[in-house]
Design a protein around this motif. Structure first.
Motif, short mmCIF file in Angstrom:
data_model
loop_
_atom_site.label_atom_id
_atom_site.label_comp_id
_atom_site.label_asym_id
_atom_site.label_seq_id
_atom_site.Cartn_x
_atom_site.Cartn_y
_atom_site.Cartn_z
N GLU A 5 0.77 -1.29 -0.10
CA GLU A 5 -0.05 -0.15 -0.01
C GLU A 5 0.74 1.30 -0.04
OE1 GLU A 5 -4.05 -0.67 2.45
OE2 GLU A 5 -2.33 -1.43 3.61
N LEU A 6 2.26 1.08 0.40
CA LEU A 6 2.95 2.42 0.21
C LEU A 6 3.29 3.02 -1.18
CD1 LEU A 6 5.95 0.87 2.35
CD2 LEU A 6 4.43 2.43 3.09
N THR A 7 3.16 4.23 -1.05
CA THR A 7 3.64 4.86 -2.39
C THR A 7 5.08 4.55 -2.85
OG1 THR A 7 4.60 6.79 -1.43
CG2 THR A 7 2.28 6.92 -1.75
N ASP A 13 12.18 5.16 0.19
CA ASP A 13 12.41 5.88 1.38
C ASP A 13 12.85 4.95 2.45
OD1 ASP A 13 12.57 8.53 0.05
OD2 ASP A 13 10.82 9.19 1.22
N ALA A 14 11.81 4.00 2.59
CA ALA A 14 11.84 2.95 3.76
C ALA A 14 12.92 1.76 3.39
CB ALA A 14 10.33 2.14 3.68
N ILE A 15 12.87 1.51 2.24
CA ILE A 15 14.45 0.51 1.73
C ILE A 15 15.62 1.35 1.95
CG2 ILE A 15 15.44 -0.33 -0.14
CD1 ILE A 15 12.17 -1.23 -1.07
N ARG A 16 15.79 2.63 1.34
CA ARG A 16 16.95 3.10 1.63
C ARG A 16 17.26 3.43 2.81
NH1 ARG A 16 15.51 8.18 0.31
NH2 ARG A 16 15.75 8.90 2.54
N LEU A 20 12.33 -1.14 5.71
CA LEU A 20 11.63 -2.00 4.81
C LEU A 20 12.73 -2.79 4.24
CD1 LEU A 20 8.77 -3.28 3.84
CD2 LEU A 20 8.99 -1.41 2.12
N SER A 21 12.65 -4.13 4.03
CA SER A 21 13.53 -4.87 3.21
C SER A 21 12.65 -4.95 1.74
CB SER A 21 13.96 -6.18 3.93
OG SER A 21 12.89 -7.35 3.48
#
Length: 120
Positions: A5-7, A13-16, A20-21
């Motif tokens: 559901e993330l943009t 950003d979360a991966i960087r 978030l993997s």
């Protein structure tokens, strides 16, 4: 909120930031496709194994400080008009998928194309 559901920006950003993997995101996206695809019929081919492999590679790269940019670790879908090596492509043909055509990364410019390009 589920990862699918993330943009795009939020997921990147979360991966960087390693919140978030890429594997978690890929699993979430693939699970969602499994849930909705029977109703939507939006995909000709889902390459789950290839997606998992790419996500594991991205996760390994990022963990080893080899982050390659905002799309690193983001799963994506391609329209069936795009040839992908090793994947059947129907190009919206009613005759069904084919792997006979060469994927775009294997094409060589023809003499006609090269000659036309030079004349412009």
């Amino acid at each position: 909120m589920q990862p699918y559901e993330l943009t795009l920006t939020a997921a990147a950003d979360a991966i960087r930031e390693r919140q978030l993997s890429p594997v978690e995101l890929a699993d979430s996206v693939l699970q969602r496709i499994t849930q909705v695809e029977p109703h939507l019929q939006a995909y000709v081919t889902v390459t789950a194994e290839r997606t998992h492999r790419a996500a594991r590679e991205a996760e390994h790269d990022i963990a080893n400080d080899h982050y390659r940019g905002p799309l690193h670790g983001i799963p994506m879908g391609l329209k069936d008009l795009i040839d992908v090596a090793g994947t059947a492509t129907s190009a919206s043909s009613r005759s069904g998928p084919t792997t006979a055509r060469r994927p775009i990364d294997q094409l060589q410019p023809s003499a006609h194309t090269s000659q036309r390009s030079r004349s412009r």
